[in-house]
Scaffold this motif. Structure first.
Motif, PDB file in Angstrom:
ATOM      1  N   GLY A  74       0.725  -1.405  -0.012  1.00 31.98           N
ATOM      2  CA  GLY A  74       0.027   0.036   0.192  1.00 31.98           C
ATOM      3  C   GLY A  74       0.910   1.341  -0.071  1.00 31.98           C
ATOM      4  N   LYS A  75       1.760   1.153   0.546  1.00 29.74           N
ATOM      5  CA  LYS A  75       2.987   2.387   0.823  1.00 29.74           C
ATOM      6  C   LYS A  75       3.553   2.775  -0.664  1.00 29.74           C
ATOM      7  N   LEU A  76       3.735   1.524  -1.240  1.00 30.65           N
ATOM      8  CA  LEU A  76       4.560   1.381  -2.551  1.00 30.65           C
ATOM      9  C   LEU A  76       3.544   2.243  -3.438  1.00 30.65           C
ATOM     10  N   SER A  77       2.490   1.876  -3.485  1.00 27.75           N
ATOM     11  CA  SER A  77       1.357   2.416  -4.283  1.00 27.75           C
ATOM     12  C   SER A  77       1.030   4.103  -4.390  1.00 27.75           C
ATOM     13  N   VAL A  78       1.427   4.272  -3.273  1.00 26.57           N
ATOM     14  CA  VAL A  78       1.653   5.815  -3.137  1.00 26.57           C
ATOM     15  C   VAL A  78       2.579   6.772  -3.781  1.00 26.57           C
ATOM     16  N   ILE A  79       3.640   6.097  -4.152  1.00 30.17           N
ATOM     17  CA  ILE A  79       4.525   6.715  -4.722  1.00 30.17           C
ATOM     18  C   ILE A  79       4.797   6.407  -6.036  1.00 30.17           C
ATOM     19  N   ALA A  80       4.661   4.792  -6.407  1.00 27.35           N
ATOM     20  CA  ALA A  80       4.855   4.375  -7.680  1.00 27.35           C
ATOM     21  C   ALA A  80       3.554   3.420  -7.945  1.00 27.35           C
ATOM     22  N   PRO A  81       2.491   3.982  -8.447  1.00 26.19           N
ATOM     23  CA  PRO A  81       1.419   3.245  -8.579  1.00 26.19           C
ATOM     24  C   PRO A  81       1.653   2.443  -9.987  1.00 26.19           C
ATOM     25  N   ASN A  82       1.018   1.286 -10.009  1.00 25.42           N
ATOM     26  CA  ASN A  82       1.076   0.609 -11.358  1.00 25.42           C
ATOM     27  C   ASN A  82       2.272  -0.412 -11.314  1.00 25.42           C
ATOM     28  N   ILE A  83       2.871  -0.449 -10.279  1.00 24.07           N
ATOM     29  CA  ILE A  83       4.251  -1.423 -10.416  1.00 24.07           C
ATOM     30  C   ILE A  83       3.807  -2.801 -10.165  1.00 24.07           C
ATOM     31  N   VAL A  84       4.364  -3.834 -10.381  1.00 24.83           N
ATOM     32  CA  VAL A  84       4.271  -5.027 -10.210  1.00 24.83           C
ATOM     33  C   VAL A  84       5.307  -5.649  -9.447  1.00 24.83           C
ATOM     34  N   LEU A  85       4.899  -6.688  -8.354  1.00 23.12           N
ATOM     35  CA  LEU A  85       5.879  -7.483  -7.639  1.00 23.12           C
ATOM     36  C   LEU A  85       5.515  -8.966  -8.214  1.00 23.12           C
ATOM     37  N   ASN A  86       6.943  -9.448  -8.610  1.00 26.43           N
ATOM     38  CA  ASN A  86       7.120 -10.777  -9.034  1.00 26.43           C
ATOM     39  C   ASN A  86       7.497 -11.681  -7.714  1.00 26.43           C
ATOM     40  N   ILE A  87       6.661 -12.716  -7.299  1.00 25.46           N
ATOM     41  CA  ILE A  87       7.231 -13.364  -6.093  1.00 25.46           C
ATOM     42  C   ILE A  87       7.891 -14.495  -6.869  1.00 25.46           C
ATOM     43  N   ILE A  88       9.263 -14.655  -6.406  1.00 28.30           N
ATOM     44  CA  ILE A  88      10.029 -15.826  -6.798  1.00 28.30           C
ATOM     45  C   ILE A  88      10.178 -16.848  -5.766  1.00 28.30           C
ATOM     46  N   ARG A  89      10.189 -18.075  -6.225  1.00 28.31           N
ATOM     47  CA  ARG A  89      10.548 -19.253  -5.305  1.00 28.31           C
ATOM     48  C   ARG A  89      11.011 -20.385  -6.259  1.00 28.31           C
ATOM     49  N   ASP A  90      12.264 -20.861  -5.952  1.00 27.10           N
ATOM     50  CA  ASP A  90      13.069 -21.924  -6.696  1.00 27.10           C
ATOM     51  C   ASP A  90      13.189 -21.441  -8.145  1.00 27.10           C
ATOM     52  N   TYR A  91      13.524 -20.197  -8.187  1.00 24.75           N
ATOM     53  CA  TYR A  91      13.693 -19.510  -9.618  1.00 24.75           C
ATOM     54  C   TYR A  91      12.573 -19.361 -10.514  1.00 24.75           C
ATOM     55  N   GLU A  92      11.511 -19.624 -10.064  1.00 24.11           N
ATOM     56  CA  GLU A  92      10.145 -19.302 -10.646  1.00 24.11           C
ATOM     57  C   GLU A  92       9.181 -18.333 -10.108  1.00 24.11           C
ATOM     58  N   VAL A  93       8.650 -17.462 -11.056  1.00 23.29           N
ATOM     59  CA  VAL A  93       7.620 -16.410 -10.596  1.00 23.29           C
ATOM     60  C   VAL A  93       6.460 -17.270 -10.122  1.00 23.29           C
ATOM     61  N   VAL A  94       5.974 -17.311  -8.927  1.00 25.77           N
ATOM     62  CA  VAL A  94       4.936 -18.151  -8.247  1.00 25.77           C
ATOM     63  C   VAL A  94       3.446 -17.244  -8.484  1.00 25.77           C
ATOM     64  N   GLU A  95       3.904 -16.060  -8.193  1.00 19.94           N
ATOM     65  CA  GLU A  95       2.709 -15.132  -7.993  1.00 19.94           C
ATOM     66  C   GLU A  95       3.254 -13.693  -8.739  1.00 19.94           C
ATOM     67  N   LYS A  96       2.174 -12.906  -9.397  1.00 20.64           N
ATOM     68  CA  LYS A  96       2.281 -11.335  -9.813  1.00 20.64           C
ATOM     69  C   LYS A  96       1.153 -10.757  -9.303  1.00 20.64           C
ATOM     70  N   LYS A  97       1.808  -9.766  -8.446  1.00 20.51           N
ATOM     71  CA  LYS A  97       0.867  -8.798  -7.599  1.00 20.51           C
ATOM     72  C   LYS A  97       0.868  -7.258  -8.464  1.00 20.51           C
ATOM     73  N   MET A  98      -0.268  -7.139  -9.092  1.00 21.24           N
ATOM     74  CA  MET A  98      -0.521  -5.533  -9.369  1.00 21.24           C
ATOM     75  C   MET A  98      -0.864  -4.927  -8.206  1.00 21.24           C
ATOM     76  N   ILE A  99       0.161  -3.761  -8.203  1.00 20.12           N
ATOM     77  CA  ILE A  99       0.016  -2.830  -7.000  1.00 20.12           C
ATOM     78  C   ILE A  99      -1.228  -1.897  -7.047  1.00 20.12           C
ATOM     79  N   SER A 100      -2.018  -1.713  -6.118  1.00 22.20           N
ATOM     80  CA  SER A 100      -3.148  -0.264  -6.417  1.00 22.20           C
ATOM     81  C   SER A 100      -2.900   0.410  -5.311  1.00 22.20           C
ATOM     82  N   MET A 101      -3.681   1.500  -5.142  1.00 21.21           N
ATOM     83  CA  MET A 101      -3.530   2.419  -3.873  1.00 21.21           C
ATOM     84  C   MET A 101      -4.788   1.896  -3.210  1.00 21.21           C
ATOM     85  N   PRO A 102      -4.502   1.690  -1.613  1.00 24.04           N
ATOM     86  CA  PRO A 102      -5.248   1.442  -0.657  1.00 24.04           C
ATOM     87  C   PRO A 102      -6.467   2.680  -0.524  1.00 24.04           C
ATOM     88  N   SER A 103      -7.533   2.513   0.419  1.00 24.47           N
ATOM     89  CA  SER A 103      -8.535   3.682   0.396  1.00 24.47           C
ATOM     90  C   SER A 103      -7.902   4.442   1.575  1.00 24.47           C
TER      91      SER A 103
END
Length: 154
Positions: A74-103
């Motif tokens: 949520g903090k990230l979204s304030v200064i850099a909306p529309n970023i993507v977090l790629n969660i990596i486990r054992d060299y593989e992307v297991v999740e992609k999170k699109m960051i959006s602003m909280p309320s």
């Protein structure tokens, strides 16, 4: 860094951790500071002003063995909306999170109103997000609107 061709450099693959991608180039070091990455011992790779078809130029941050909470996102979204977090486990992307602003945003943005109580008393700032699309915040104490380009971090 390993060289693969005349115009290409590769950074070592991340076994486990998070890749923060699509960061506006001018916000890369704001993200580093906001997440407190200068004080950790995990391996970190920071790239700025990298070529991007979507953005023209972008930044990317790779952090080994580190994952982020919803609050940090949520903090990230304030200064850099529309970023993507790629969660990596054992060299593989297991999740992609699109960051959006909280309320609401607590304790990370300074109110731009010099008369606001938050600028004179030791208290937590609180902003309601009134326009996620354009990044407009409203101070809960003085009702001043702050637009994306005016946001200053505490």
């Amino acid at each position: 860094m390993e060289k693969t061709g005349k115009s290409e450099l590769l950074v070592a693959a991340l076994q486990n951790g998070t890749v923060i991608d699509h960061i506006p180039s001018d916000k890369v070091f704001d993200v580093v500071n906001l997440l407190g990455l200068t004080g950790i011992s995990n391996p970190i790779t920071i790239g700025s002003n990298l070529s991007s078809r979507k953005m023209g130029s972008k930044g990317i941050i790779k952090i080994a063995d580190r994952y982020f909470t919803e609050e940090e996102c949520g903090k990230l979204s304030v200064i850099a909306p529309n970023i993507v977090l790629n969660i990596i486990r054992d060299y593989e992307v297991v999740e992609k999170k699109m960051i959006s602003m909280p309320s609401e945003v607590r304790g990370i943005v300074k109110c731009g109103n010099p008369k606001c109580i938050t600028n004179h008393e030791p208290m937590l700032t609180v902003f309601d997000v009134v326009d996620k699309e354009n990044g407009t915040l409203r101070c809960r104490y003085c009702n001043k609107d702050i637009h994306k380009g005016e946001i200053k971090l505490l």
